[in-house]
Design a protein around this motif. Structure first.
Motif, PDB file in Angstrom:
ATOM      1  N   SER A 583       0.855  -1.029   0.145  1.00 51.95           N
ATOM      2  CA  SER A 583      -0.093  -0.018  -0.068  1.00 51.95           C
ATOM      3  C   SER A 583       0.891   1.261   0.036  1.00 51.95           C
ATOM      4  CB  SER A 583      -0.854  -0.024   1.026  1.00 51.95           C
ATOM      5  OG  SER A 583      -1.673   1.009   1.267  1.00 51.95           O
ATOM      6  N   LEU A 584       2.078   1.489   0.797  1.00 49.88           N
ATOM      7  CA  LEU A 584       2.840   2.309   0.688  1.00 49.88           C
ATOM      8  C   LEU A 584       3.527   2.503  -0.602  1.00 49.88           C
ATOM      9  CD1 LEU A 584       4.303   4.710   2.076  1.00 49.88           C
ATOM     10  CD2 LEU A 584       5.983   3.021   3.159  1.00 49.88           C
ATOM     11  N   ASP A 585       3.961   1.476  -1.196  1.00 52.86           N
ATOM     12  CA  ASP A 585       4.387   1.429  -2.398  1.00 52.86           C
ATOM     13  C   ASP A 585       3.447   2.138  -3.395  1.00 52.86           C
ATOM     14  OD1 ASP A 585       6.376   0.986  -4.628  1.00 52.86           O
ATOM     15  OD2 ASP A 585       5.670  -1.073  -4.922  1.00 52.86           O
ATOM     16  N   LYS A 586       2.489   1.765  -3.507  1.00 53.98           N
ATOM     17  CA  LYS A 586       1.426   2.512  -4.292  1.00 53.98           C
ATOM     18  C   LYS A 586       1.235   3.934  -4.176  1.00 53.98           C
ATOM     19  CE  LYS A 586      -1.422  -1.744  -4.731  1.00 53.98           C
ATOM     20  NZ  LYS A 586      -2.815  -2.254  -4.404  1.00 53.98           N
ATOM     21  N   ARG A 587       1.661   4.542  -2.864  1.00 52.19           N
ATOM     22  CA  ARG A 587       1.318   6.028  -2.930  1.00 52.19           C
ATOM     23  C   ARG A 587       2.866   6.626  -2.707  1.00 52.19           C
ATOM     24  NH1 ARG A 587      -3.190   8.554  -1.634  1.00 52.19           N
ATOM     25  NH2 ARG A 587      -1.847   9.917  -0.139  1.00 52.19           N
ATOM     26  N   ARG A 588       3.753   6.109  -3.168  1.00 61.17           N
ATOM     27  CA  ARG A 588       5.300   6.489  -2.760  1.00 61.17           C
ATOM     28  C   ARG A 588       5.303   7.885  -3.430  1.00 61.17           C
ATOM     29  NH1 ARG A 588       9.900   3.723  -4.831  1.00 61.17           N
ATOM     30  NH2 ARG A 588       8.965   1.649  -4.333  1.00 61.17           N
ATOM     31  N   ARG A 589       4.582   8.176  -4.415  1.00 57.62           N
ATOM     32  CA  ARG A 589       5.018   9.429  -4.957  1.00 57.62           C
ATOM     33  C   ARG A 589       4.413  10.605  -4.095  1.00 57.62           C
ATOM     34  NH1 ARG A 589       7.088  12.694  -8.834  1.00 57.62           N
ATOM     35  NH2 ARG A 589       5.685  14.668  -9.421  1.00 57.62           N
ATOM     36  N   ASP A 590       3.198  10.194  -3.554  1.00 54.27           N
ATOM     37  CA  ASP A 590       2.512  11.509  -2.570  1.00 54.27           C
ATOM     38  C   ASP A 590       3.113  11.399  -1.290  1.00 54.27           C
ATOM     39  OD1 ASP A 590       0.287  11.451  -4.467  1.00 54.27           O
ATOM     40  OD2 ASP A 590      -0.915  10.024  -3.764  1.00 54.27           O
ATOM     41  N   MET A 591       3.757  10.168  -0.784  1.00 54.28           N
ATOM     42  CA  MET A 591       4.492  10.210   0.462  1.00 54.28           C
ATOM     43  C   MET A 591       5.695  10.997   0.258  1.00 54.28           C
ATOM     44  SD  MET A 591       2.490   9.061   2.623  1.00 54.28           S
ATOM     45  CE  MET A 591       3.734   9.112   3.948  1.00 54.28           C
ATOM     46  N   ILE A 601      13.820  18.923   2.321  1.00 55.01           N
ATOM     47  CA  ILE A 601      14.764  18.120   1.441  1.00 55.01           C
ATOM     48  C   ILE A 601      14.362  17.915   0.130  1.00 55.01           C
ATOM     49  CG2 ILE A 601      15.261  16.809   3.820  1.00 55.01           C
ATOM     50  CD1 ILE A 601      14.018  14.576   2.586  1.00 55.01           C
ATOM     51  N   SER A 602      15.311  17.463  -0.632  1.00 49.31           N
ATOM     52  CA  SER A 602      15.217  17.480  -2.136  1.00 49.31           C
ATOM     53  C   SER A 602      14.028  16.511  -2.425  1.00 49.31           C
ATOM     54  CB  SER A 602      16.176  16.959  -2.679  1.00 49.31           C
ATOM     55  OG  SER A 602      16.811  15.830  -2.421  1.00 49.31           O
ATOM     56  N   PHE A 603      13.737  16.232  -3.808  1.00 50.01           N
ATOM     57  CA  PHE A 603      12.752  15.124  -3.819  1.00 50.01           C
ATOM     58  C   PHE A 603      13.454  13.802  -4.038  1.00 50.01           C
ATOM     59  CE2 PHE A 603      10.078  12.940  -6.757  1.00 50.01           C
ATOM     60  CZ  PHE A 603       8.659  12.732  -6.336  1.00 50.01           C
ATOM     61  N   GLU A 604      14.567  13.622  -4.363  1.00 51.27           N
ATOM     62  CA  GLU A 604      15.376  12.512  -4.593  1.00 51.27           C
ATOM     63  C   GLU A 604      15.349  11.996  -3.293  1.00 51.27           C
ATOM     64  OE1 GLU A 604      16.166  15.564  -6.280  1.00 51.27           O
ATOM     65  OE2 GLU A 604      15.729  14.913  -8.199  1.00 51.27           O
TER      66      GLU A 604
END
Length: 794
Positions: A583-591, A601-604
């Motif tokens: 479930s966390l993997d599916k929302r990785r960008r939002d997190m 901090i940077s997005f990377e």
């Protein structure tokens, strides 16, 4: 015939004299005479007795045995300085060299066993020398294996071991020997009953070849001395064993000095003795007689008997007790307590089983069983000292287990049944540290002795008991400083509230968040809110300002769902955590966006934190069914089991560093081991935790198992500390918060894992991204308690 004696065998035995014992070089009396019956401290490998110190007498039934010296501040400082020097020497020795000292100690104890036994008797702390020898031999092996089996753990350093007046020598050495075997040095602050044996043991340690300064003894009032020891900056750790009253005084006196402290409050714990209808009644009654009517007991016992065999057990008790003599009490005060309790029980309808009437006065009392009591009776909740045994009947086996869990203590139980399935199921259901099946009071250092609830917050014995004297090499320690001036009663109550003003335009704030309480999204019970700021100071959102009622609601939900969660198989819990990682993997960008927006901090870097968080959850999912207990090999006949169990409900105040990774690391450890958890996000960076709520709701984790409550850290810390159901608190916060928890979490007693976040940030903090196995093992061990089950064979 001439020369043949006409004496009878009886006359010959009456006139025989004892020869000198080859196994002992001295008696207790000769040892006391050697020291002129005035014993001082043992510091830096030698005895010292300053002339200007106060003294206190050690007495027995015949009068004064000797006198001991009361330490002052300079004596404590001298002991700490000696210990610090001894630690340098002791830590430089190889494991083999330290193990040789332990093996030599076992030999020395054997040679002086008569003196040790007599001195323990004089001090009213009867302990078998054989049990002490077994301790020395057992920990010699761990001293040898420390670097092999625990290479990434380091010793605490200078360890203070404090015991109360009524603690036995066995429990003293159950603290001292594991500490020494792991490479620490000790300062012992003994109680009255262990002062003389502790000083004798100091001499025996030196005879065994231990370096000067490694074992030190300072005598006096243990509560005030413990505070002085904790204040010394060279002391790194403090552990206590004994009664709860003295333990509370020690904990409150040492709060705020930055010294981690654990307590073993086993003495006078109330323990159930349960007889099921499938038991061998004769053996069970024999066990009751042996256990309940001793002069001095480590535990207080309550007898529970199944109704169907109640009459048979009572008849056997009457038969066995007939003709028994009165038992001498430890103090005259005990007699007054017994008279009050017995009179109160009779007024409530109890009947007595006694072999004779009690004397009108004096320190003697006959063995007594109080029959027909209710579980709420004061003599059941807190049995009096002396040979008095409350007896309660129960109908079903389930009711017997429920009554066994009725006590606020959680030390031990003795259950009697010939049905192995019933024995194991009952042992598993009892919320206790040790369970003896068809036996009682069997102890061995190979098995952990772990108190629950009010019986302690640490584990002694076994491999598990060694870890209190170690810490991971990369783990930061509490900062040493003086206590802050804190109003403990008002701590956390002066939190400012952030009410939403009338006419406020919601469109001016991107989002209003809800917290997760009992599986449901809710605003704060108070109706208050607080602003969440970006690194530049702009308002990002509003989050609820939770409080005591939110914590109460979360805990009520947790105690409903946690028993079902722990009953699930480890494989099922593993799958739920894997689903949480997915479930966390599916929302990785939002997190990642949430972390970047909140922390700056940077997005990377934010993406990397999310990736590590997914991996960490998967690690805990994989460990669910891998962490298990074992079957140690005790020297007695029979079998033994050592199993890890969930603590129950945990409170976690989260750190600010790595807000998502630290959250999933702590959540994964707690939930994987079967606990429920109430989490308080960082005040500075709460948004990643609030975004994680949606991840939780989309997973297979049961609703109510995890609650996330935002708000003032001190206010929520105070609410968690005062809740009696919460068994442990993991805290990252201020120095004042650490001090408050050390002071307050003694009643109700909780396990604490404290971190001063401000100081950790100066030292680069805890590296949450590190995959060091010792840090993962530390997390796992903080999330479990241990249960020992003894199953004897014929």
């Amino acid at each position: 015939m001439a020369g043949i004696s006409t004496k009878t065998v009886h006359e010959i035995f009456q006139t025989m004299e004892y020869g000198s014992s080859s196994s002992s070089t001295a008696t207790a009396q000769s040892w006391l005479e050697k020291h002129s019956r005035t014993l001082g401290f043992f510091i830096d490998g030698k005895f010292s007795s300053p002339a200007d110190r106060q003294t206190q007498n050690v007495t027995d039934s015949k009068g004064v045995v000797c006198s001991t010296v009361c330490a002052k501040d300079e004596d404590v400082a001298s002991a700490a300085s000696s210990a610090a020097g001894g630690f340098k020497t002791w830590s430089e020795l190889s494991c083999y060299q330290r193990a040789k000292v332990f093996l030599k100690l076992a030999s020395v104890l054997q040679r002086h066993s008569q003196c040790v036994s007599e001195l323990c008797e004089l001090s009213q702390s009867s302990t078998s020398p054989a049990a002490l020898i077994r301790l020395a031999q057992y920990y010699a092996s761990w001293a040898q294996l420390r670097d092999t089996l625990m290479p990434e753990w380091t010793p605490q350093g200078v360890v203070a071991v404090v015991v109360s007046d009524d603690c036995s020598v066995y429990f003293l050495l159950l603290k001292v020997l594991p500490a020494l075997s792991m490479g620490n040095v000790v300062i012992v602050v003994p109680g009255k009953s262990t002062t003389l044996p502790a000083l004798l043991l100091a001499q025996l340690f030196m005879e065994a070849g231990i370096p000067a300064g490694v074992f030190n003894v300072v005598t006096g009032s243990e509560a005030s001395l413990a505070a002085k020891v904790a204040q010394n900056p060279q002391v790194n750790y403090l552990t206590y064993s004994g009664c709860k009253q003295t333990g509370e005084a020690v904990a409150k006196a040492t709060a705020g000095w930055g010294v981690p402290m654990t307590l073993s409050l086993s003495h006078n714990s109330v323990c159930p003795f349960i007889i099921f209808d499938s038991a061998d009644l004769d053996s069970a009654v024999d066990g009751v007689i042996e256990l309940a009517f001793k002069k001095k007991r480590d535990f207080q016992w309550v007898l529970f008997v199944q109704e169907s065999v109640m009459d048979s057990v009572v008849a056997r008790l009457k038969l066995r007790m007939a003709g028994m003599k009165c038992v001498s009490l430890v103090t005259e005060t005990d007699r007054k307590l017994i008279d009050v309790v017995v009179q109160e029980a009779q007024q409530q309808g109890a009947t007595l089983i006694q072999p004779c009437s009690p004397p009108s006065t004096g320190g003697l009392y006959p063995p007594t069983v109080l029959c027909g009591l209710a579980p709420s009776c004061e003599s059941v909740i807190s049995p009096p000292p002396g040979p008095v045994l409350p007896l309660i009947s129960f109908r079903s086996s389930a009711e017997g287990v429920t009554l066994g869990n009725h006590s606020p203590h959680g030390q031990a139980a003795s259950i009697w049944t010939e049905d192995l399935t019933l024995a194991l199921e009952s042992a598993k259901s009892l919320c206790l540290g040790s369970v003896w099946v068809n036996c009682h009071s069997v102890m061995d250092p190979a098995l952990p002795l772990c108190g629950r609830r009010e019986s302690g917050n640490c584990t002694d014995g076994g491999r598990e008991g060694l870890y209190q004297f170690l810490r991971p090499s990369l783990s930061p320690s509490l900062p040493r400083s003086s206590p802050s001036s804190i109003n403990y009663a008002a701590f956390g109550s002066a939190e400012s509230k952030f009410m939403i003003p009338e006419g406020f335009d919601p469109s001016s704030v991107p989002r209003f968040y809800s917290q997760l309480v009992g599986g449901q999204l809710r605003k704060a019970d108070s109706g208050c809110s607080r602003s969440v700021l970006a690194p530049g100071g702009a308002v990002l959102a509003h989050c609820p300002d939770g409080g005591r009622k939110d914590v109460r609601n979360a805990v009520e939900a947790a105690i409903k769902v946690q028993p079902g969660w722990i009953k699930k198989s480890p494989a099922t819990r593993s799958q739920s955590l894997y689903s949480l990682a997915a479930s966390l993997d599916k929302r990785r960008r939002d997190m990642a966006v949430s972390i970047q927006t909140q922390t700056g901090i940077s997005f990377e870097e934010a993406e990397k934190e999310v990736e590590l968080s997914i991996s960490r959850l998967s690690d805990w999912a994989a460990r669910c069914d891998k962490e298990q207990g074992g079957t140690p090999f005790p020297p007695q006949s029979g079998s033994a089991l050592s199993t890890p169990e969930a603590l129950g409900v945990l409170g976690v105040i989260l750190p600010s560093s790595k807000p998502l990774l630290s959250l999933v690391s702590l959540l994964g450890a707690a939930v994987a081991m079967g606990n429920a958890v109430v989490m308080v996000p960082s005040e500075k960076y709460p948004l990643p935790a609030l975004e994680f709520i949606q991840v939780l709701q989309a997973s297979d984790i049961p609703a109510g198992l995890v609650s996330i409550i935002t708000g003032g850290r001190d206010q929520l810390t105070q609410a968690l500390a005062n809740h009696s159901v919460i068994q442990s608190i993991w805290y990252w916060g201020s120095k004042e918060g650490c001090q408050f928890l050390q002071y307050s979490c003694i009643s109700p007693l909780k396990r604490l894992w404290l971190h001063c976040e401000e100081e950790e940030e100066k030292e680069a903090g805890q590296n949450w991204a590190c995959s060091n196995p010792s840090l993962q093992e530390e997390l796992w061990r903080k999330a479990v308690v241990w249960k020992s089950i003894w199953i004897p064979t014929a």
